[in-house]
Design an enzyme around this catalytic site. Structure first.
Site, mmCIF file in Angstrom:
data_model
loop_
_atom_site.group_PDB
_atom_site.id
_atom_site.type_symbol
_atom_site.label_atom_id
_atom_site.label_comp_id
_atom_site.label_asym_id
_atom_site.label_seq_id
_atom_site.Cartn_x
_atom_site.Cartn_y
_atom_site.Cartn_z
ATOM 1 C CG HIS A 14 -101.531 18.476 -6.652
ATOM 2 N ND1 HIS A 14 -102.332 19.580 -6.525
ATOM 3 C CD2 HIS A 14 -100.467 18.682 -5.824
ATOM 4 C CE1 HIS A 14 -101.786 20.422 -5.663
ATOM 5 N NE2 HIS A 14 -100.653 19.891 -5.223
ATOM 6 C CD GLU A 15 -97.158 16.845 -5.481
ATOM 7 O OE1 GLU A 15 -96.237 17.655 -5.706
ATOM 8 O OE2 GLU A 15 -97.972 16.997 -4.546
ATOM 9 C CG HIS A 18 -97.047 21.583 -7.547
ATOM 10 N ND1 HIS A 18 -97.352 22.898 -7.302
ATOM 11 C CD2 HIS A 18 -97.673 20.866 -6.569
ATOM 12 C CE1 HIS A 18 -98.126 22.990 -6.235
ATOM 13 N NE2 HIS A 18 -98.352 21.768 -5.773
ATOM 14 C CD GLU A 95 -100.108 23.400 -3.265
ATOM 15 O OE1 GLU A 95 -100.787 22.370 -3.467
ATOM 16 O OE2 GLU A 95 -98.880 23.428 -3.381
#
Length: 167
Positions: A14-15, A18, A95
């Site tokens: 997930h990071e 980003h 997100e």
């Protein structure tokens, strides 16, 4: 410490998503554009209001500085609140994108498992301490405050991953 290896891989995916999506730069630019519009619109409208409030018998009379500054101040507050809603909406959308990117990188099951672990851990925290944990921005909010939340609820994020077809 409360997550297994697969869950940590989901969080890292997930990071990394980003970073790959350029979310920090994009959100900074969006906030800057919103701030510029807020300042410009507030000042332009305040000027128009102050000019329209001039006395007709002044023959080109004096500009009302007090009116200008009061109107500008009030409009900046109102426009910033509206701008915050827009910025939060874009943040929530990004997100979801990072969740999908994390699912592509680490696997859908790992990403869902990570979000479920976050939800379980959040629910175990004493309600008095939950406000401090909300600074992590992972829990989302309900009701009217949802408009100002930068992250969707964990339930909504999990549901979107479970139904996603393009992973």
């Amino acid at each position: 410490d409360l997550m297994g290896r697969d869950q940590v891989e989901g969080v890292l995916g997930h990071e990394v998503a980003h970073v790959a999506n350029g979310d920090m730069v994009t959100m900074t630019l969006i906030q800057g554009v919103v701030n510029a519009f807020v300042m410009f619109l507030a000042r332009a409208i305040a000027f128009a209001v102050a000019q329209s409030g001039r006395r007709d018998d002044d023959r080109g009379g004096s500009f009302s500085h007090g009116t200008y500054y009061i109107v500008q101040f009030v409009l900046e507050i109102v426009f910033m609140i509206l701008g915050s809603i827009l910025v939060a909406f874009v943040s929530r959308w990004r997100e979801f994108r990072a969740d999908h990117g994390g699912a592509r990188l680490a696997g859908r099951d790992k990403m869902i498992s990570a979000l479920e672990a976050l939800r379980r851990n959040y629910e175990l925290i004493d309600p008095q301490a939950q406000l401090a944990v909300q600074s992590l921005k992972i829990s989302g909010r309900g009701g009217f405050l949802k408009l100002f939340s930068t992250h969707p609820s964990l339930e909504e994020r999990i549901a979107r991953l479970e139904t996603a077809t393009n992973l």
